[in-house]
Design a protein around this motif. Structure first.
Motif, PDB file in Angstrom:
ATOM      1  N   MET A  49       0.849  -1.172   0.000  1.00 41.17           N
ATOM      2  CA  MET A  49       0.000   0.000   0.000  1.00 41.17           C
ATOM      3  C   MET A  49       0.899   1.241   0.000  1.00 41.17           C
ATOM      4  O   MET A  49       1.761   1.371   0.855  1.00 41.17           O
ATOM      5  CB  MET A  49      -0.899  -0.032   1.247  1.00 41.17           C
ATOM      6  N   ASP A  50       0.668   2.146  -0.959  1.00 40.17           N
ATOM      7  CA  ASP A  50       1.492   3.353  -0.994  1.00 40.17           C
ATOM      8  C   ASP A  50       0.880   4.435  -0.096  1.00 40.17           C
ATOM      9  O   ASP A  50      -0.213   4.279   0.444  1.00 40.17           O
ATOM     10  CB  ASP A  50       1.688   3.843  -2.435  1.00 40.17           C
ATOM     11  N   ASP A  51       1.598   5.551   0.049  1.00 40.00           N
ATOM     12  CA  ASP A  51       1.167   6.603   0.970  1.00 40.00           C
ATOM     13  C   ASP A  51      -0.207   7.175   0.615  1.00 40.00           C
ATOM     14  O   ASP A  51      -0.985   7.512   1.502  1.00 40.00           O
ATOM     15  CB  ASP A  51       2.206   7.734   1.006  1.00 40.00           C
ATOM     16  N   THR A  52      -0.505   7.270  -0.675  1.00 43.16           N
ATOM     17  CA  THR A  52      -1.795   7.805  -1.093  1.00 43.16           C
ATOM     18  C   THR A  52      -2.928   6.890  -0.654  1.00 43.16           C
ATOM     19  O   THR A  52      -3.949   7.353  -0.132  1.00 43.16           O
ATOM     20  CB  THR A  52      -1.838   7.982  -2.631  1.00 43.16           C
ATOM     21  N   GLN A  53      -2.748   5.608  -0.834  1.00 47.19           N
ATOM     22  CA  GLN A  53      -3.768   4.638  -0.419  1.00 47.19           C
ATOM     23  C   GLN A  53      -3.930   4.632   1.099  1.00 47.19           C
ATOM     24  O   GLN A  53      -5.040   4.531   1.615  1.00 47.19           O
ATOM     25  CB  GLN A  53      -3.407   3.237  -0.908  1.00 47.19           C
ATOM     26  N   ILE A  54      -2.807   4.737   1.792  1.00 49.44           N
ATOM     27  CA  ILE A  54      -2.851   4.773   3.261  1.00 49.44           C
ATOM     28  C   ILE A  54      -3.619   6.013   3.722  1.00 49.44           C
ATOM     29  O   ILE A  54      -4.462   5.939   4.612  1.00 49.44           O
ATOM     30  CB  ILE A  54      -1.434   4.740   3.855  1.00 49.44           C
ATOM     31  N   GLN A  72       2.438   4.150   9.677  1.00 47.55           N
ATOM     32  CA  GLN A  72       2.949   3.808   8.348  1.00 47.55           C
ATOM     33  C   GLN A  72       3.276   5.058   7.539  1.00 47.55           C
ATOM     34  O   GLN A  72       4.178   5.053   6.710  1.00 47.55           O
ATOM     35  CB  GLN A  72       1.932   2.960   7.574  1.00 47.55           C
ATOM     36  N   LEU A  73       2.546   6.137   7.790  1.00 50.56           N
ATOM     37  CA  LEU A  73       2.773   7.381   7.045  1.00 50.56           C
ATOM     38  C   LEU A  73       3.968   8.169   7.571  1.00 50.56           C
ATOM     39  O   LEU A  73       4.642   8.844   6.810  1.00 50.56           O
ATOM     40  CB  LEU A  73       1.530   8.263   7.079  1.00 50.56           C
TER      41      LEU A  73
END
Length: 65
Positions: free
Chosen positions: A1-6, A58-59
């Protein structure tokens, strides 16, 4: 999962958390005697809080001081 999805998931979870907060407050104010439903809503709210914390971790990168 990338930052945008997170970040998108974090927004969704925060919204659901706020909605649950409102639902719990409404149940309490109405004098509802449905303690089981109230307990379920509170448990769900706690799980969402944990998920919010995990997503925020995570971010934000770990910074070693």
């Amino acid at each position: 999962m990338d930052d945008t999805q997170i970040a998108k998931r974090l927004d969704i979870v925060r919204t659901e958390h706020r909605d649950l907060d409102s639902a719990i407050a409404a149940l309490v104010e109405s004098g509802s005697t449905d303690q089981l439903q109230l307990a379920r809503l509170k448990k769900r709210k706690l799980r969402l809080r944990d998920e919010i914390s995990m997503l925020e971790d995570q971010l934000v990168p770990d910074i070693i001081a």
